[in-house]
Design an enzyme around this catalytic site. Sequence first.
Site, mmCIF file in Angstrom:
data_model
loop_
_atom_site.group_PDB
_atom_site.id
_atom_site.type_symbol
_atom_site.label_atom_id
_atom_site.label_comp_id
_atom_site.label_asym_id
_atom_site.label_seq_id
_atom_site.Cartn_x
_atom_site.Cartn_y
_atom_site.Cartn_z
ATOM 1 C CB SER A 154 49.381 -99.915 -88.850
ATOM 2 O OG SER A 154 50.111 -101.074 -88.494
ATOM 3 C CE1 TYR A 168 48.226 -99.001 -83.689
ATOM 4 C CE2 TYR A 168 48.748 -100.973 -84.951
ATOM 5 C CZ TYR A 168 48.960 -99.632 -84.670
ATOM 6 O OH TYR A 168 49.902 -98.926 -85.387
HETATM 7 P P1 NAP Z 1 55.631 -93.208 -80.826
HETATM 8 O O1 NAP Z 1 57.106 -93.208 -80.960
HETATM 9 O O2 NAP Z 1 55.015 -93.855 -79.637
HETATM 10 O O3 NAP Z 1 55.120 -91.702 -80.962
HETATM 11 C C1 NAP Z 1 53.752 -91.415 -80.849
HETATM 12 C C2 NAP Z 1 53.560 -89.933 -80.968
HETATM 13 O O4 NAP Z 1 52.146 -89.677 -80.931
HETATM 14 C C3 NAP Z 1 54.183 -89.155 -79.834
HETATM 15 O O5 NAP Z 1 54.717 -87.948 -80.358
HETATM 16 C C4 NAP Z 1 52.994 -88.855 -78.917
HETATM 17 O O6 NAP Z 1 53.142 -87.634 -78.222
HETATM 18 C C5 NAP Z 1 51.902 -88.698 -79.934
HETATM 19 N N1 NAP Z 1 50.545 -88.871 -79.401
HETATM 20 C C6 NAP Z 1 49.999 -89.960 -78.830
HETATM 21 N N2 NAP Z 1 48.720 -89.721 -78.489
HETATM 22 C C7 NAP Z 1 48.476 -88.430 -78.856
HETATM 23 C C8 NAP Z 1 47.354 -87.586 -78.780
HETATM 24 N N3 NAP Z 1 46.194 -88.003 -78.251
HETATM 25 N N4 NAP Z 1 47.453 -86.304 -79.233
HETATM 26 C C9 NAP Z 1 48.610 -85.859 -79.782
HETATM 27 N N5 NAP Z 1 49.713 -86.624 -79.894
HETATM 28 C C10 NAP Z 1 49.644 -87.884 -79.426
HETATM 29 O O7 NAP Z 1 54.935 -93.943 -82.074
HETATM 30 P P2 NAP Z 1 55.359 -94.096 -83.615
HETATM 31 O O8 NAP Z 1 55.812 -95.487 -83.809
HETATM 32 O O9 NAP Z 1 56.190 -92.972 -84.064
HETATM 33 O O10 NAP Z 1 53.910 -94.031 -84.271
HETATM 34 C C11 NAP Z 1 53.474 -92.992 -85.117
HETATM 35 C C12 NAP Z 1 52.315 -93.523 -85.953
HETATM 36 O O11 NAP Z 1 52.774 -94.613 -86.761
HETATM 37 C C13 NAP Z 1 51.149 -94.067 -85.134
HETATM 38 O O12 NAP Z 1 49.925 -93.701 -85.745
HETATM 39 C C14 NAP Z 1 51.350 -95.571 -85.200
HETATM 40 O O13 NAP Z 1 50.154 -96.286 -85.036
HETATM 41 C C15 NAP Z 1 51.911 -95.708 -86.610
HETATM 42 N N6 NAP Z 1 52.636 -96.958 -86.832
HETATM 43 C C16 NAP Z 1 53.779 -97.244 -86.139
HETATM 44 C C17 NAP Z 1 54.436 -98.446 -86.386
HETATM 45 C C18 NAP Z 1 55.694 -98.853 -85.661
HETATM 46 O O14 NAP Z 1 56.073 -100.029 -85.737
HETATM 47 N N7 NAP Z 1 56.380 -97.957 -84.978
HETATM 48 C C19 NAP Z 1 53.914 -99.339 -87.328
HETATM 49 C C20 NAP Z 1 52.763 -99.008 -88.011
HETATM 50 C C21 NAP Z 1 52.142 -97.820 -87.756
HETATM 51 P P3 NAP Z 1 53.388 -87.578 -76.614
HETATM 52 O O15 NAP Z 1 54.690 -88.274 -76.364
HETATM 53 O O16 NAP Z 1 53.440 -86.122 -76.315
HETATM 54 O O17 NAP Z 1 52.230 -88.304 -76.006
#
Ligand code: NAP
Length: 259
Positions: A154, A168
Amino acid sequence: MGVVPAPTSANEPGVLVVTGASRGIGAACAVLGARAGYRVVVNYARSHDAAMEVVAAIERAGGSAIAVRGDVSKPADVDELFMQTDRHFGRVTALINNAGIGGAIRPIEDHTEETLNELFRTNIYSCIYCAGAAIRRMSPRHGGSGGVIVNISSAAARLGGIQGMVAYAASKGAVDSFTTGLGKEVGKDGIRVVGIRPGMIATDILEPIGGVTLMQATAPTIPLGRVGQAEEIAQAAIWLLSPAASYVHGTTIDVSGGR
Ligand code: NAP
């Protein structure tokens, strides 16, 4: 001087495991990965129906995918995830360590053993467990023929995180160190290790910290003037997996609209 062709065999589309692929960035990586020719394992923790919809979308487009439930913060679930991958598709050749959570939003002095365990187990232990399982299948030391690991970090790792999200940010700083160090450990095994630092991306993870309101407030502070889309991170991830990125290794790239 002749041009030395880059090695490609380990980087041809094969078997891709995407953790946390039921929605958001992971789902976009799974769909674009299938489009690039990978057989895709869609991992999820809780959202079964959403994961099945990702698989259905891939199959409708002519690709091949399975959904595998597993909490990647737990080593036993990770073992089972990769064993199911072995059984359905064979050895993993590409891994996107994407699963992550924002965790409890609070000043640092209000964190507890419980909130920190959940955060660090989900955001960094998971990367280490999954990378270990992948290396046991990719490394020539274990009979494999190489592969690529992409760790989703991130921009918070560099910026320190928005208010209430310092822990985080620290968990993502650990992801960046892991990418650098693991690259040194397994590069000579033909395993590339790279990271992506997404900026603010429109996904469900933003809901607990303000969702649309937060995105509208933040957009003017982003040099490109907008938040990103999950597909824009997935495009970078699939490029990093590809032979086009054959000399990108042990480093983390920013995909953050200039933030
Ligand atoms: P999201 O829409 O909340 O999706 C998170 C995903 O992770 C979901 O598929 C969830 O599955 C899964 N997950 C959570 N805990 C888990 C576990 N213990 N085991 C297996 N799967 C798990 O989030 P996103 O924004 O796409 O984030 C994806 C990655 O990008 C993360 O690492 C996040 O920190 C990073 N990121 C996001 C942003 C942003 O602004 N969106 C910015 C920087 C970095 P379930 O629904 O089945 O729980």
